[in-house]
Design a protein around this motif. Structure first.
Motif, short mmCIF file in Angstrom:
data_model
loop_
_atom_site.label_atom_id
_atom_site.label_comp_id
_atom_site.label_asym_id
_atom_site.label_seq_id
_atom_site.Cartn_x
_atom_site.Cartn_y
_atom_site.Cartn_z
N LEU A 13 41.95 -21.71 27.42
CA LEU A 13 43.00 -20.80 26.98
C LEU A 13 44.34 -21.19 27.59
O LEU A 13 45.38 -21.16 26.91
N ALA A 14 44.34 -21.54 28.88
CA ALA A 14 45.59 -21.95 29.53
C ALA A 14 46.14 -23.21 28.88
O ALA A 14 47.35 -23.33 28.66
N SER A 15 45.27 -24.17 28.57
CA SER A 15 45.72 -25.40 27.91
C SER A 15 46.26 -25.12 26.51
O SER A 15 47.11 -25.84 26.01
N ASP A 16 45.77 -24.03 25.89
CA ASP A 16 46.22 -23.65 24.56
C ASP A 16 47.48 -22.77 24.62
O ASP A 16 47.96 -22.31 23.58
N GLY A 17 47.98 -22.51 25.82
CA GLY A 17 49.18 -21.70 25.97
C GLY A 17 48.95 -20.21 26.00
O GLY A 17 49.90 -19.42 26.03
N GLN A 18 47.68 -19.78 26.02
CA GLN A 18 47.35 -18.35 26.03
C GLN A 18 47.12 -17.91 27.48
O GLN A 18 46.00 -17.62 27.89
#
Length: 453
Positions: free
Chosen positions: A110-115
């Protein structure tokens, strides 16, 4: 089982990344998983993905395979699939360790996806299922990292407080008007439970070395549940009479001079708030704050602050006011890591109403122990206030209030849930006033929750 191993071995033998494996070599599932993880760690995610895809066909109920799949897809830049893999792995997890690991890889994806906000939620899940203190420490580290990169920050607060004076009544039912003394049988303290709750959303603008700004949106509310004695004291009294709601919008800014030898930080904020009492609109307010925080040495920090507040009373316009406040705070850390905070402030409130216009001085101190007492982190507080009103209204002399507040707080991180630890606070407040109707005493025991991340 033997046929599936042969099929898997044949697939592996075809991978150009594994020239050392002779054709027809058999390996078991556990070895294949280790092999895939090793390939991923050695910079060969595509080879690892080919193995993991075949493993998933034969062990579709194995969460460890989906953990590896999620990390491999993330390495390849396919964060959407990495999120799906992690969610599938979490749904298959039966043990605490597997739930912890799948929650962490979900947060990573999620962090890598910007979330970032969703990633923080999943890190709290990972912390809740962490098998040991080392794993919890890693979650806290990752949470801080993700939070620092999230422009949005959300905080929630709430407490449940049994109290012996939920209606904020005086210690005496005497009312003095024009020198004459009357008695109001309804002016009696009523026990009950106070519920306080609120939430804040912050949006942080991109920061530079010199400055940082953020926009804040807040809501705070209060409700009370009076004991059954309330109707005996005052038949017309209702719980909603003591409800309170506030909505706040605020812009805050911090900046510093990187060339300054003092390394001090300036802060400014401007906000507007809107209040409701008893369900009705009561007042609007504008507030400006500022300060300068400077480290004296490695154990001492001082902040000088000011505040200007303008209140527009909608319910009673004559009680509108302007307040000017100056303050100084001292923060000290002892060699034992205990912390001492001292606060001193002076405020001047101007109003057309003699019931509002006054000067006040406040001195407070809080001492926090670094070492837990039976797993509880303890802090003690004392609060002294004096309010002197400008004009006499209730008698020959102006009203003069002296307030004393004592508190003891225990934070219990060992009983935390999803990174929120319960906090118990015992508080005693006493107001000594030369006007009986403002002479008060209150005892409260509250339960709230505080984030440990």
């Amino acid at each position: 089982m033997r046929s599936s191993r042969w099929w898997l071995a044949a697939s592996i033998a075809l991978l150009s990344a594994l020239p050392a494996l002779p054709s027809g070599t058999e390996i078991d599932i556990a070895t294949a998983k280790k092999l895939a993880v090793g390939l991923a760690n050695q910079g060969q995610p595509k080879a690892a993905l080919a193995i993991l895809a075949e493993l998933a066909k034969h062990r579709a109920d194995d969460p460890e395979i989906y953990i590896a799949l999620s990390r491999t897809h993330r390495t390849l830049g396919d964060t959407k699939q990495a999120i799906k893999d992690a969610r599938q792995g979490f749904s298959l997890s039966q043990t605490k360790t597997h739930k912890h690991l799948t929650a962490r890889v979900m947060a990573e994806a999620l962090a890598s996806d910007g979330q970032h906000t969703r990633a923080q939620f999943w890190l709290r899940r990972a912390g809740q299922t962490a098998p040991n203190e080392v794993a919890k420490a890693l979650v806290r580290r990752d949470y801080g990292y993700v939070r620092s990169r999230n422009p949005w920050a959300f905080s929630f607060r709430g407490s449940v407080t049994p109290t012996n004076n939920a209606n904020d009544a005086p210690t005496s039912d005497e009312i003095v008007i024009g020198g004459n003394v009357f008695r109001d049988p309804t002016a009696q303290p009523i026990s009950g439970i106070e519920y306080v709750f609120g939430a804040t959303a912050r949006y942080r603008f991109p920061a530079t070395v010199k400055r940082q700004s953020e926009l804040r949106f807040s809501y705070d509310g209060r409700r009370v549940d009076l004991d059954s004695e309330a109707n005996e004291i005052d038949p017309d009294i209702e719980n909603r009479d003591f409800s309170f709601d506030r909505v706040t919008v605020e812009w805050a800014h911090k900046f510093r001079n990187p060339d300054s030898k003092t390394k001090g930080v300036y802060d400014l904020s401007f906000g507007a708030f809107f209040d409701w009492h008893g369900g009705g609109r009561s007042q609007d307010g504008l507030r400006a704050r500022g300060g300068y925080t400077v480290p004296v040495n490695e154990r001492n920090t001082v902040r000088f602050g000011f505040e200007i507040e303008d209140l527009d009373r909608r319910d009673r316009p004559i009680r509108s006011s302007n307040t000017y406040r100056a303050s100084v705070d001292w923060f000290h850390t002892r060699a034992s890591a205990d912390r001492l905070n001292l606060h001193l402030s002076y405020a001047d409130t101007n109003s057309d109403s003699s019931a509002v216009a006054h000067d006040s001085v406040r001195l407070s101190a809080q001492y926090s122990f670094s070492k837990p007492v039976m797993t509880a982190h303890i802090s003690l507080g004392v609060d002294l206030r004096n309010s002197t009103f400008d004009n006499a209204l209730f008698g020959p002399d102006p009203r003069d209030d002296n307030a004393l507040g004592l508190s003891a707080t225990a934070t219990l991180p060992g009983l935390g849930v999803y990174g929120f630890a319960p906090v118990l606070e015992l508080r005693r407040d006493r107001v000594f006033s030369n006007v009986p109707r403002f002479d008060k005493q209150t005892t409260q025991l509250s339960l709230s929750f505080r984030s440990t991340y």
